[in-house]
Design an enzyme around this catalytic site. Sequence first.
Site, PDB file in Angstrom:
ATOM      1  N   GLY A  14      34.772  33.628 -19.573  1.00 48.48           N
ATOM      2  CA  GLY A  14      35.750  32.609 -19.959  1.00 48.48           C
ATOM      3  C   GLY A  14      35.070  31.556 -20.813  1.00 48.48           C
ATOM      4  CG  ASP A  56      38.399  42.242  -8.599  1.00 45.44           C
ATOM      5  OD1 ASP A  56      38.229  41.061  -8.290  1.00 45.44           O
ATOM      6  OD2 ASP A  56      39.515  42.810  -8.607  1.00 45.44           O
ATOM      7  CE1 TYR A 156      42.885  27.054 -11.696  1.00 43.49           C
ATOM      8  CE2 TYR A 156      43.869  24.933 -12.223  1.00 43.49           C
ATOM      9  CZ  TYR A 156      42.803  25.808 -12.284  1.00 43.49           C
ATOM     10  OH  TYR A 156      41.655  25.443 -12.939  1.00 43.49           O
ATOM     11  CE  LYS A 160      39.802  26.253  -9.876  1.00 40.15           C
ATOM     12  NZ  LYS A 160      38.449  26.803  -9.973  1.00 40.15           N
TER      13      LYS A 160
END
Length: 344
Positions: A14, A56, A156, A160
Amino acid sequence: MSRKKVIVISGANGEVGHGLIKALSAKPDALPIVVLDLRGLDEHMKPLVDSTIVGDILDQNLLDNLTSEYEIDTIYHLAALLSTHSEFRPEAAHRVNVQGTINMLQVAIEQARWRAKPVKFIFPSSVAVYGMPNLAIKHTIPPVHEDQYTNPITMYGCNKLYCEHLGRYYNSYYRQLAAKPDENGVDFRCVRFPGIISATTMPSGGTSDFAPEMIHAAAKGEPYACFVRPDTTIPFMVMPDAIRALLELADAPREVLSRHVYNVAGFSLSAEQIAQRVMHAFPSAQITYDPTPGRQNIVDSWPRDMNDGIARADWGWMPEYDIDRAFNEYLVPTITAQYADTSE
Ligand code: AKB
């Protein structure tokens, strides 16, 4: 038989991963880097790392092999589904963002036992852990502290926030009822980021993406319809500061850290203020507004600004890029050069 001592980066392909690999591999005392990503690692990044594992973080065999092959000194656990993607697949997000984090924490615990030393676990959290009750409060309160308004409205954000707590738990309370609790375990350190803007890569699946999308579209000469209202304001930070925050928190002596989770902030801007900066740099930019109610609601639930005073006091955090420097010295010149290169 001694195993190679390494740094592991999950989700390394990423945009934060790329920046982190570049910075870590440039350090004079750099340990070899092992990266783990579902998609592998982009070819141009491969010379900077020791080894790439394609797979993964939910694959237990793969993690067992990782544990048996290396002595892991530090884990940067970046793998996650971002906020917009997570809303489309909430249960998948839970698996990747929460179960994936537990799996990596267990790798750290296991490693710490083997080497009889804590393993540093560096975790990026997000402004998405906040949930402002309404726009009036969002616009009137001062920058939020770590423990205020943590009622996220996204999967999300929930993931988190929970992982921040999991990290604290694994750091301090894991196996607390065992006859002999582990002496060494996870040294969990977390940076809560605002929206991150990179000049060299594009995010995918986030809700703060309107800022980088607007800037990159203008540099490419493409029109951009912004998915939030012009007045929408959240905190941002440029990628070099984000990478530095991760590295500086990782390097801080444990004794100076009074907590596990730290806000870091750069500058706060509305979509319209970003558009004005973009128009100034790229006068032919075509920016319009076409707010999507769902994504607008998510960004409205995030605070205008975050208070990072504790990070500044504890480990000397200080952003290097204010708004002017971010645009004039990093975003505009780097993005302009990047698209000039690709159009040749
Ligand atoms: C997202 O939009 O999901 C991320 C974030 C704010 O953490 N960029």
